[in-house]
Motif scaffolding. Sequence first.
Motif, PDB file in Angstrom:
ATOM      1  N   ARG A   1       0.841  -1.380  -0.072  1.00 25.60           N
ATOM      2  CA  ARG A   1       0.078   0.024   0.031  1.00 25.60           C
ATOM      3  C   ARG A   1       0.953   1.292   0.012  1.00 25.60           C
ATOM      4  NH1 ARG A   1      -2.294  -4.302  -0.107  1.00 25.60           N
ATOM      5  NH2 ARG A   1      -4.370  -4.661   0.555  1.00 25.60           N
ATOM      6  N   VAL A   2       1.825   1.261  -0.622  1.00 25.16           N
ATOM      7  CA  VAL A   2       2.797   2.537  -0.749  1.00 25.16           C
ATOM      8  C   VAL A   2       2.497   3.382  -2.342  1.00 25.16           C
ATOM      9  CG1 VAL A   2       4.535   1.410   0.512  1.00 25.16           C
ATOM     10  CG2 VAL A   2       4.714   1.145  -1.829  1.00 25.16           C
ATOM     11  N   ASP A   3       2.913   4.342  -2.427  1.00 20.77           N
ATOM     12  CA  ASP A   3       3.235   5.302  -3.378  1.00 20.77           C
ATOM     13  C   ASP A   3       4.543   5.223  -3.630  1.00 20.77           C
ATOM     14  OD1 ASP A   3       0.328   5.985  -3.356  1.00 20.77           O
ATOM     15  OD2 ASP A   3       0.518   7.829  -2.215  1.00 20.77           O
ATOM     16  N   VAL A   4       4.893   5.217  -5.078  1.00 25.62           N
ATOM     17  CA  VAL A   4       6.227   5.027  -5.395  1.00 25.62           C
ATOM     18  C   VAL A   4       6.632   6.051  -6.223  1.00 25.62           C
ATOM     19  CG1 VAL A   4       7.754   3.676  -6.895  1.00 25.62           C
ATOM     20  CG2 VAL A   4       6.055   2.542  -5.648  1.00 25.62           C
ATOM     21  N   VAL A   5       7.450   6.738  -5.981  1.00 24.90           N
ATOM     22  CA  VAL A   5       8.173   8.209  -6.671  1.00 24.90           C
ATOM     23  C   VAL A   5       9.332   7.799  -7.539  1.00 24.90           C
ATOM     24  CG1 VAL A   5       8.681  10.500  -6.550  1.00 24.90           C
ATOM     25  CG2 VAL A   5       6.902   9.658  -5.014  1.00 24.90           C
ATOM     26  N   GLU A   6       9.362   7.662  -8.771  1.00 17.82           N
ATOM     27  CA  GLU A   6      10.653   7.347  -9.306  1.00 17.82           C
ATOM     28  C   GLU A   6      11.278   8.811  -9.920  1.00 17.82           C
ATOM     29  OE1 GLU A   6      12.455   4.900 -12.964  1.00 17.82           O
ATOM     30  OE2 GLU A   6      10.434   4.457 -12.655  1.00 17.82           O
ATOM     31  N   PHE A   7      12.534   9.104  -9.454  1.00 21.24           N
ATOM     32  CA  PHE A   7      13.158  10.348  -9.638  1.00 21.24           C
ATOM     33  C   PHE A   7      13.907  10.290 -11.048  1.00 21.24           C
ATOM     34  CE2 PHE A   7      13.057   9.844  -5.254  1.00 21.24           C
ATOM     35  CZ  PHE A   7      12.271  11.166  -4.966  1.00 21.24           C
ATOM     36  N   GLY A   8      13.737  11.002 -12.196  1.00 20.43           N
ATOM     37  CA  GLY A   8      14.443  10.976 -13.326  1.00 20.43           C
ATOM     38  C   GLY A   8      14.101   9.562 -14.046  1.00 20.43           C
ATOM     39  N   ALA A   9      12.552   9.421 -14.131  1.00 18.63           N
ATOM     40  CA  ALA A   9      12.040   8.205 -14.674  1.00 18.63           C
ATOM     41  C   ALA A   9      12.342   7.631 -16.082  1.00 18.63           C
ATOM     42  CB  ALA A   9      10.541   8.523 -14.301  1.00 18.63           C
ATOM     43  N   GLY A  10      12.573   8.488 -16.968  1.00 13.74           N
ATOM     44  CA  GLY A  10      13.005   8.110 -18.319  1.00 13.74           C
ATOM     45  C   GLY A  10      12.063   7.196 -19.128  1.00 13.74           C
ATOM     46  N   SER A  11      12.565   6.089 -19.516  1.00 14.96           N
ATOM     47  CA  SER A  11      11.512   5.271 -20.248  1.00 14.96           C
ATOM     48  C   SER A  11      10.570   4.362 -19.416  1.00 14.96           C
ATOM     49  CB  SER A  11      12.695   4.453 -21.355  1.00 14.96           C
ATOM     50  OG  SER A  11      13.236   3.744 -20.261  1.00 14.96           O
TER      51      SER A  11
ATOM     52  N   VAL B   1       8.931  11.187 -12.071  1.00 14.64           N
ATOM     53  CA  VAL B   1       9.234  12.416 -12.281  1.00 14.64           C
ATOM     54  C   VAL B   1      10.247  12.378 -13.226  1.00 14.64           C
ATOM     55  CG1 VAL B   1      10.380  14.433 -10.808  1.00 14.64           C
ATOM     56  CG2 VAL B   1       8.729  12.573  -9.542  1.00 14.64           C
ATOM     57  N   ASP B   2      10.317  13.417 -14.143  1.00 19.77           N
ATOM     58  CA  ASP B   2      11.132  13.527 -14.952  1.00 19.77           C
ATOM     59  C   ASP B   2      11.371  14.970 -15.739  1.00 19.77           C
ATOM     60  OD1 ASP B   2      13.363  11.446 -16.710  1.00 19.77           O
ATOM     61  OD2 ASP B   2      12.780  13.035 -17.876  1.00 19.77           O
ATOM     62  N   ILE B   3      12.337  15.418 -16.303  1.00 15.48           N
ATOM     63  CA  ILE B   3      12.507  16.795 -16.689  1.00 15.48           C
ATOM     64  C   ILE B   3      11.950  17.048 -18.202  1.00 15.48           C
ATOM     65  CG2 ILE B   3      14.878  16.642 -17.961  1.00 15.48           C
ATOM     66  CD1 ILE B   3      15.316  19.177 -16.396  1.00 15.48           C
TER      67      ILE B   3
ATOM     68  N   ASP C   1      12.073  19.069 -12.024  1.00 15.17           N
ATOM     69  CA  ASP C   1      13.398  19.007 -11.816  1.00 15.17           C
ATOM     70  C   ASP C   1      13.239  18.374 -10.284  1.00 15.17           C
ATOM     71  OD1 ASP C   1      15.973  19.063 -11.006  1.00 15.17           O
ATOM     72  OD2 ASP C   1      16.299  21.150 -11.811  1.00 15.17           O
ATOM     73  N   TYR C   2      13.909  17.085 -10.081  1.00 16.89           N
ATOM     74  CA  TYR C   2      13.732  16.648  -8.918  1.00 16.89           C
ATOM     75  C   TYR C   2      14.725  17.272  -7.890  1.00 16.89           C
ATOM     76  CZ  TYR C   2      17.361  13.315 -11.020  1.00 16.89           C
ATOM     77  OH  TYR C   2      18.365  12.997 -11.611  1.00 16.89           O
ATOM     78  N   MET C   3      15.689  18.185  -8.332  1.00 12.61           N
ATOM     79  CA  MET C   3      16.657  18.788  -7.468  1.00 12.61           C
ATOM     80  C   MET C   3      15.725  20.056  -6.861  1.00 12.61           C
ATOM     81  SD  MET C   3      19.289  16.891  -7.027  1.00 12.61           S
ATOM     82  CE  MET C   3      20.530  18.154  -6.462  1.00 12.61           C
ATOM     83  N   ARG C   4      14.806  20.334  -7.446  1.00 10.13           N
ATOM     84  CA  ARG C   4      14.043  21.639  -6.985  1.00 10.13           C
ATOM     85  C   ARG C   4      13.103  21.226  -6.061  1.00 10.13           C
ATOM     86  NH1 ARG C   4      14.773  25.529 -10.976  1.00 10.13           N
ATOM     87  NH2 ARG C   4      13.382  26.921  -9.818  1.00 10.13           N
TER      88      ARG C   4
ATOM     89  N   ALA D   1      24.881  15.567  -4.255  1.00  7.76           N
ATOM     90  CA  ALA D   1      24.520  14.459  -3.711  1.00  7.76           C
ATOM     91  C   ALA D   1      23.878  14.179  -2.357  1.00  7.76           C
ATOM     92  CB  ALA D   1      25.517  13.429  -3.904  1.00  7.76           C
ATOM     93  N   MET D   2      24.505  15.103  -1.569  1.00 10.55           N
ATOM     94  CA  MET D   2      24.165  15.209  -0.305  1.00 10.55           C
ATOM     95  C   MET D   2      22.676  15.904   0.044  1.00 10.55           C
ATOM     96  SD  MET D   2      24.143  14.697   3.092  1.00 10.55           S
ATOM     97  CE  MET D   2      25.893  14.122   3.379  1.00 10.55           C
ATOM     98  N   MET D   3      22.496  16.910  -0.930  1.00 14.33           N
ATOM     99  CA  MET D   3      21.305  17.570  -1.038  1.00 14.33           C
ATOM    100  C   MET D   3      20.448  16.929  -1.597  1.00 14.33           C
ATOM    101  SD  MET D   3      20.611  21.361  -3.024  1.00 14.33           S
ATOM    102  CE  MET D   3      20.972  20.938  -4.671  1.00 14.33           C
ATOM    103  N   PHE D   4      20.451  16.158  -2.627  1.00 16.14           N
ATOM    104  CA  PHE D   4      19.352  15.265  -3.138  1.00 16.14           C
ATOM    105  C   PHE D   4      19.006  14.409  -2.076  1.00 16.14           C
ATOM    106  CE2 PHE D   4      18.182  11.017  -4.705  1.00 16.14           C
ATOM    107  CZ  PHE D   4      16.934  11.587  -5.411  1.00 16.14           C
ATOM    108  N   LEU D   5      19.897  13.572  -1.466  1.00 18.26           N
ATOM    109  CA  LEU D   5      19.611  12.398  -0.596  1.00 18.26           C
ATOM    110  C   LEU D   5      18.961  13.165   0.789  1.00 18.26           C
ATOM    111  CD1 LEU D   5      23.009  10.503  -0.627  1.00 18.26           C
ATOM    112  CD2 LEU D   5      20.883   9.811  -1.146  1.00 18.26           C
ATOM    113  N   GLN D   6      19.133  14.352   1.256  1.00 22.48           N
ATOM    114  CA  GLN D   6      18.318  14.996   2.188  1.00 22.48           C
ATOM    115  C   GLN D   6      17.013  15.361   1.599  1.00 22.48           C
ATOM    116  OE1 GLN D   6      21.092  18.267   3.229  1.00 22.48           O
ATOM    117  NE2 GLN D   6      22.252  17.166   4.799  1.00 22.48           N
ATOM    118  N   LEU D   7      16.818  16.027   0.720  1.00 19.48           N
ATOM    119  CA  LEU D   7      15.595  16.327  -0.003  1.00 19.48           C
ATOM    120  C   LEU D   7      14.808  15.040  -0.079  1.00 19.48           C
ATOM    121  CD1 LEU D   7      14.802  18.347  -3.022  1.00 19.48           C
ATOM    122  CD2 LEU D   7      13.871  16.282  -2.702  1.00 19.48           C
ATOM    123  N   ALA D   8      15.487  13.968  -0.658  1.00 20.59           N
ATOM    124  CA  ALA D   8      14.565  12.639  -0.549  1.00 20.59           C
ATOM    125  C   ALA D   8      14.193  12.206   0.556  1.00 20.59           C
ATOM    126  CB  ALA D   8      15.313  11.416  -1.416  1.00 20.59           C
TER     127      ALA D   8
END
Length: 327
Positions: free
Chosen positions: A77-87, A110-112, A139-142, A173-180
């Motif tokens: 019962r989870v929602d899945v968020v894929e960062f930079g999902a591509g194809s 999530v993709d640009i 932009d998943y960094m924003r 990398a630290m910023m993204f991981l903290q955001l995630a």
Amino acid sequence: MADDVDARAAQVSAFGHDLLAGLSKTPRSIAPKYFYDAAGSALFDRICALPEYYPTRTELGILERHGREMADQMGSRVDVVEFGAGSLAKIRLLLDAFSERDALGRYFPVDISAQHLEGAARRLRTDYAWLHVQPVVADYMRHEQLRVLEQMPGRKVGFFPGSTIGNFDADEAMMFLQLAARLLAGGGLLVGVDLVKDPLTLHRAYNDSQGVTAAFNLNVLRRANEELGADFDLKAFSHYAFYDPLERRIEMHLVSSRKQTVHLAGSAFRFEEGESLHTENSHKFTIDGFRALAASAGFKPGPVWTDEAKLFSVHWLESPACHGDAA
């Protein structure tokens, strides 16, 4: 449709702003996220199928062998968020690993690249009619672009395959991981991480014999010409990629083959022969080194899955329900 148009317009503006800033610096650089317009995303899909490019097939093999274990860690019962999902190719292996269709809530790729994302999402809906698929052009960094996800109730887990984490410098990398960790509080993150290995294997992966990676690299200049009115001469720049063992990273550059001047938004930028535009880094990690990085960002490192040759790894990182930002 209007939202997609607005998102694309905003991204073009960001591209122009960042390219101007990058050309004004010494050494010159541009963020690799700007590779991924529709043409760049299609080229990257071709890279993933190349015989020299081990990361995709190796990670797919890990997901195929251990998907059930990963699904158990993610929970039901989870929602899945894929960062930079591509194809959206790799999420299919996770979807197939869940034992029941109702084990998942919603899926947010999530993709640009809006055009590429919508096409991939449409194909996924066709193949998994039971799954609620809601693309997010961002932009998943924003952080501000992900607030709509942060405000949604329910337990969320993240999926970040492909070792895209390696494209960041240490601070990013630290910023993204903290955001995630904040976004996924109470859930966790499943992340692909490329490992330190023989430099020759790395060189071949980023200098393929068919020249697809070179076309992918040069595509950012074509995009600048088409979207921003720049006048890059694509024939006067060459793809150059090498491994720096001290930094543990692949560097990709576009090297000017002659003296030339490039114009963008009323500004002129002179390139000397041999001068480069730095387009991407791809950092490689040790397993222990990445676990330490994740822990410092607020995650609790969990199981790690690798292939037999230890070329690639997939990590499960638990995000505590309540935590402050890591120092």
